[in-house]
Scaffold this active site. Structure first.
Site, PDB file in Angstrom:
ATOM      1  N   CYS A 337     -20.628   1.340  -2.155  1.00 21.79           N
ATOM      2  CA  CYS A 337     -20.779   0.520  -3.353  1.00 21.79           C
ATOM      3  C   CYS A 337     -22.036   0.774  -4.183  1.00 21.79           C
ATOM      4  O   CYS A 337     -21.931   0.887  -5.411  1.00 21.79           O
ATOM      5  CB  CYS A 337     -20.655  -0.962  -3.034  1.00 21.79           C
ATOM      6  SG  CYS A 337     -20.647  -1.396  -1.309  1.00 21.79           S
ATOM      7  N   ARG A 366     -21.165   4.332  10.275  1.00 24.00           N
ATOM      8  CA  ARG A 366     -21.576   3.032  10.784  1.00 24.00           C
ATOM      9  C   ARG A 366     -21.812   3.161  12.272  1.00 24.00           C
ATOM     10  O   ARG A 366     -20.999   3.756  12.986  1.00 24.00           O
ATOM     11  CB  ARG A 366     -20.499   1.977  10.523  1.00 24.00           C
ATOM     12  CG  ARG A 366     -20.258   1.781   9.033  1.00 24.00           C
ATOM     13  CD  ARG A 366     -19.241   0.715   8.773  1.00 24.00           C
ATOM     14  NE  ARG A 366     -18.969   0.646   7.344  1.00 24.00           N
ATOM     15  CZ  ARG A 366     -18.055  -0.134   6.790  1.00 24.00           C
ATOM     16  NH1 ARG A 366     -17.333  -0.935   7.552  1.00 24.00           N
ATOM     17  NH2 ARG A 366     -17.859  -0.132   5.487  1.00 24.00           N
ATOM     18  N   GLN A 384     -13.515   6.142   3.637  1.00 24.54           N
ATOM     19  CA  GLN A 384     -12.813   5.009   3.034  1.00 24.54           C
ATOM     20  C   GLN A 384     -12.109   5.474   1.781  1.00 24.54           C
ATOM     21  O   GLN A 384     -12.658   6.280   1.029  1.00 24.54           O
ATOM     22  CB  GLN A 384     -13.813   3.930   2.632  1.00 24.54           C
ATOM     23  CG  GLN A 384     -14.415   3.194   3.795  1.00 24.54           C
ATOM     24  CD  GLN A 384     -15.354   2.108   3.303  1.00 24.54           C
ATOM     25  OE1 GLN A 384     -16.244   2.361   2.509  1.00 24.54           O
ATOM     26  NE2 GLN A 384     -15.145   0.900   3.790  1.00 24.54           N
ATOM     27  N   ASP A 386     -11.966   4.230  -1.112  1.00 26.11           N
ATOM     28  CA  ASP A 386     -12.734   3.140  -1.698  1.00 26.11           C
ATOM     29  C   ASP A 386     -12.587   3.097  -3.217  1.00 26.11           C
ATOM     30  O   ASP A 386     -12.295   4.111  -3.842  1.00 26.11           O
ATOM     31  CB  ASP A 386     -14.203   3.371  -1.342  1.00 26.11           C
ATOM     32  CG  ASP A 386     -14.966   2.073  -1.213  1.00 26.11           C
ATOM     33  OD1 ASP A 386     -14.376   1.006  -1.469  1.00 26.11           O
ATOM     34  OD2 ASP A 386     -16.155   2.133  -0.851  1.00 26.11           O
ATOM     35  N   HIS A 388     -14.364   0.629  -6.687  1.00 28.92           N
ATOM     36  CA  HIS A 388     -15.074  -0.556  -7.179  1.00 28.92           C
ATOM     37  C   HIS A 388     -14.693  -0.786  -8.619  1.00 28.92           C
ATOM     38  O   HIS A 388     -14.762   0.123  -9.430  1.00 28.92           O
ATOM     39  CB  HIS A 388     -16.583  -0.369  -7.007  1.00 28.92           C
ATOM     40  CG  HIS A 388     -16.967  -0.307  -5.566  1.00 28.92           C
ATOM     41  ND1 HIS A 388     -17.072   0.871  -4.881  1.00 28.92           N
ATOM     42  CD2 HIS A 388     -17.203  -1.294  -4.670  1.00 28.92           C
ATOM     43  CE1 HIS A 388     -17.367   0.605  -3.626  1.00 28.92           C
ATOM     44  NE2 HIS A 388     -17.450  -0.682  -3.454  1.00 28.92           N
ATOM     45  N   LYS A 468     -12.293 -12.750   0.050  1.00 27.99           N
ATOM     46  CA  LYS A 468     -11.525 -11.504   0.143  1.00 27.99           C
ATOM     47  C   LYS A 468     -10.079 -11.750   0.561  1.00 27.99           C
ATOM     48  O   LYS A 468      -9.738 -12.813   1.082  1.00 27.99           O
ATOM     49  CB  LYS A 468     -12.189 -10.557   1.134  1.00 27.99           C
ATOM     50  CG  LYS A 468     -12.224 -11.111   2.552  1.00 27.99           C
ATOM     51  CD  LYS A 468     -12.703 -10.077   3.552  1.00 27.99           C
ATOM     52  CE  LYS A 468     -12.737 -10.650   4.952  1.00 27.99           C
ATOM     53  NZ  LYS A 468     -13.005  -9.685   5.998  1.00 27.99           N
ATOM     54  N   HIS A 514     -14.458  -4.866  -4.636  1.00 23.94           N
ATOM     55  CA  HIS A 514     -14.389  -3.745  -3.699  1.00 23.94           C
ATOM     56  C   HIS A 514     -12.968  -3.734  -3.170  1.00 23.94           C
ATOM     57  O   HIS A 514     -12.444  -4.793  -2.842  1.00 23.94           O
ATOM     58  CB  HIS A 514     -15.257  -3.954  -2.454  1.00 23.94           C
ATOM     59  CG  HIS A 514     -16.671  -4.308  -2.715  1.00 23.94           C
ATOM     60  ND1 HIS A 514     -17.698  -3.542  -2.267  1.00 23.94           N
ATOM     61  CD2 HIS A 514     -17.238  -5.355  -3.351  1.00 23.94           C
ATOM     62  CE1 HIS A 514     -18.840  -4.105  -2.599  1.00 23.94           C
ATOM     63  NE2 HIS A 514     -18.597  -5.199  -3.258  1.00 23.94           N
TER      64      HIS A 514
END
Length: 643
Positions: A337, A366, A384, A386, A388, A468, A514
């Site tokens: 992000c 991670r 990911q 991902d 945004h 979320k 996200h």
RNA sequence: GCCGGCGUAGCUCAGGGGUUAGAGCAGCGGAUUCGUAAUCCGCAGGUCAGGGGUUCAAAUCCCCUCGCCGGCUCCA
């Protein structure tokens, strides 16, 4: 008092007696009596009485064996029988808790040394003896004081601890034979109702899940009303084992995780890499269509970035430790992000530009504790899918709806048509104002409602920065997997102080969404492998067609056909070895190749091919052109949707 | 991270103090030319996860480390 049991009848019950007293009456007109009941959305059993209830009449919904709640009664009793067996064999053992679960039951038990496989067998034998005795269960209400005395005598320290945490004045205990347990219920009538039971495994579990507490031994088992159901369940476990993506990943040469490289770090082997590449290409194509802009960002950034983003405050323990070079400190990224915020911030943004959607197949790292790593499903480095989205408050609902559209399309393409949806709301610790949280939660719910999607609320389970939606997809074995997540974020825009210029020439703060559709490519591939049992649909199969020759005589014809198929864009392998056809078919079958093209003298003479599908269907005298045309259709990602 | 189990050939697994560690599959060489799920013969392949210890002798017993598996916890 009057007891009405739906579809069964009305009965007069002496409030000092339990529902059991009605059994003789019911048995007169019904062969099968219920296992238990639902009352006010709570499960209650025959042992229940209504002595403290004021109302004159109540209505109960009966639960029969066929209702899925029935197993809960049975398994709860099974857990007690397990505990009884352990106490008989190991009198010094101390009992923790023993609930029924989705698939079975367990009991957490403290003992001076771990239980072994042999102990487990002994316990199971004892359990079967207890079941044979058909011990009736009994329920009793005690005052807390009485209960404390009782469990003190029994030296059940953990039960005493539980007792202290129960707010009610009175507690219930259940007895069977000489076994007594503190328990809310519900239970079946007799230990004899357990027709099939099996202990499955044993492992350590912290008391109350807290690692500061002592470790108990958790014995897992499952129980059913019939031997057939137990067998079906055990068969299912076998099937799950067969589909294990770690096993299939090795057999099909998809990926590997190597000791010499590091735990939780995935190597994609050529065949797995092809699948991943196809999915990634499809993903990028779709995101372009849906108004996203693709970006790429580094795997590492200055530590200060993570300070500003708040990751060092909230996420540090999951991050790989810092590294210092030329007096500057860097850290591997656990999320994408902050980078996308810098993309946003390349210039002054106008309200007219919004929403802006950046997407990236971003690889993050991670640090997961060694004990939790699991194949592709839980790793330390993953990519990911991902994105945004930066939008205005008034665009939030619409954007969320669009994200849902995309999620559902993606899941469908990969064969997932059923899911559970959870909306997680404001937790105790949160940033932003409650008003804006409410608005965001509303927007999430409305977006789901717009799509006619049902959801459950997970109260207080939101991330600190916003509410979320999580989607859990159901695979062919009925298992649920968390992949997609859609999160509203008020925090990062604030922390990085990003703005847009409104119609009135004033600065406003955009909201960030996200979202990940597939979650992580690693996990998603793991789920896909298990869902398809390694037999991927044509469009993502690493090898789509295998050309097999029957004898050496047709090798050159085989070469010609293979080349023609490759030229059409298919992924083709050949097996021209000097082996018997049956052998080559067996190998191709084990490799789960969707189509085998088999060529012998006959095919060569008539200039046709013979096709064998993965399912074992045989098609003779096929023209290459027809085959290619059919496969071109099947090679489309949405081929199955149009069927 | 914690608890328990496990780690032997590329893979699946035997061997659990006593010569030179085995099998099947895969690989390599040869024979066979075969019609829809395993043709036959031969060859090669090992620091028994790594390190330390006990012993005349360790794959085998003990300790440490690493990794894997099943859980606890967390999550993409």
């Amino acid at each position: 008092m009057k007891i009405k049991i739906k579809n069964i009848g009305e009965f007069e019950l002496d409030p000092s007696l339990s529902l059991k007293s009605l059994i003789p009456e019911i048995k007169k007109s019904f062969k099968e009596i219920p296992i238990g009941f639902k009352y006010n959305n709570e499960l209650i059993d025959w042992h229940h009485s209504f002595s403290n209830l004021n109302s004159e009449s109540i209505e109960l919904e009966p639960i029969f064996k066929k209702n899925k709640e029935a197993l809960y009664f049975l398994r709860h009793t099974a857990a007690h029988v397990l505990a009884q067996a352990v106490k008989e064999l190991f009198p010094e053992a101390k009992l923790g808790i023993g609930p029924a679960t989705e698939e079975g039951f367990y009991y957490d038990i403290y003992y001076k040394h771990p239980f072994t496989e042999e102990d487990l067998q002994k316990i199971e034998k004892k359990i079967k003896e207890i079941i044979k005795k058909k011990l009736p269960l009994e329920r009793e209400k005690l005052s807390k004081e009485e209960a404390k005395k009782l469990f003190q005598e029994l030296k059940e320290d953990f039960k005493l601890e539980l007792l202290n945490e129960i707010p009610d004045e009175k507690v219930s205990i259940y007895k069977q034979g000489n076994f007594i347990d503190l328990c809310k219920g519900p239970h079946v009538l007799s230990t004899g109702d357990i027709k099939a039971i099996k202990l499955l495994s044993i492992s350590g579990a912290y008391w109350k899940g807290n690692e500061k507490n002592p470790m108990l031994w958790r014995i897992y088992g499952t129980a059913f009303f019939s031997k057939e159901e137990l067998k079906a369940y055990l068969d299912r476990l076998e099937e799950i084992k067969k589909r294990d993506h770690r096993k299939l990943g090795k057999e099909l040469e998809l990926f590997t995780i190597e000791e010499g490289i590091g735990p939780g770090l995935v190597i994609w082997l050529p065949k797995g890499a092809i699948i991943r590449n196809i999915i990634e290409n499809f993903w990028i194509e779709q995101h372009n269509k849906y108004g996203y802009q693709l970006v790429y960002t580094p795997h590492i950034a200055l530590r200060d970035l993570w300070r500003i983003s708040g990751h060092l405050d909230f996420y540090a323990e999951n991050m790989f430790p810092p590294m210092e070079l030329e007096n500057r400190v860097y850290q591997l990224k656990p999320m994408n992000c902050p980078f996308h915020i810098y993309v946003y911030n390349q210039k002054r943004r106008s309200y007219r530009e919004l929403p802006i959607r950046y997407c990236e197949l971003g690889t993050v790292y991670r640090f997961e504790r060694s004990g939790v790593l699991h194949g592709l499903l839980r790793v330390r480095g993953f990519t990911q899918d991902d994105a945004h989205i930066f939008c205005r408050e008034d665009q939030l609902e619409d954007e969320l709806t669009k994200v849902l559209d995309l999620v559902i399309y993606f899941l469908k393409v990969f064969g997932f048509n059923e899911y559970k949806i959870f909306v997680s709301t404001r937790p105790d610790k949160f940033v932003g104002s409650p008003e804006i949280w409410d608005k965001a939660e509303d927007a999430l719910k409305k977006a789901l409602e717009n799509k006619g999607l049902e959801y459950e609320i997970d109260p207080g389970e939101g991330v600190f920065y916003g509410p979320k939606i999580d989607l859990k997809i159901k695979d062919v074995l009925g298992r649920f997997w968390q992949c997609s997540t859609i999160q509203v974020d008020f925090n990062l825009p604030e922390r990085f102080n990003i703005v847009y210029v409104g119609e009135d020439n004033k600065f406003y703060r955009p909201i960030m969404i996200h979202r990940a559709l597939l979650g992580s490519l690693e996990r998603f591939l793991g789920v896909l492998i298990e869902n398809y049992a390694g037999a991927f649909p044509f469009w993502i199969s690493p090898v789509q067609i295998k050309v097999l020759t029957i004898t050496d005589r047709t090798v050159s014809y085989g070469e010609k056909i293979a080349q023609a198929l490759i030229k059409e864009g298919f992924r083709v392998e050949t097996d021209f070895r000097n082996e018997k056809l049956n052998y080559k078919i067996r190998i191709a079958q084990q490799e789960k190749v969707p189509y085998m093209v088999i060529l012998g003298d006959k095919e060569e003479q008539e200039e046709v091919i013979s096709v064998r599908t993965r399912k074992g269907e045989v098609l003779n005298n096929i023209k290459l052109r027809d085959f290619v045309n059919q496969l071109k259709k099947e090679n489309q990602p949405d081929f199955l949707l149009n069927e």
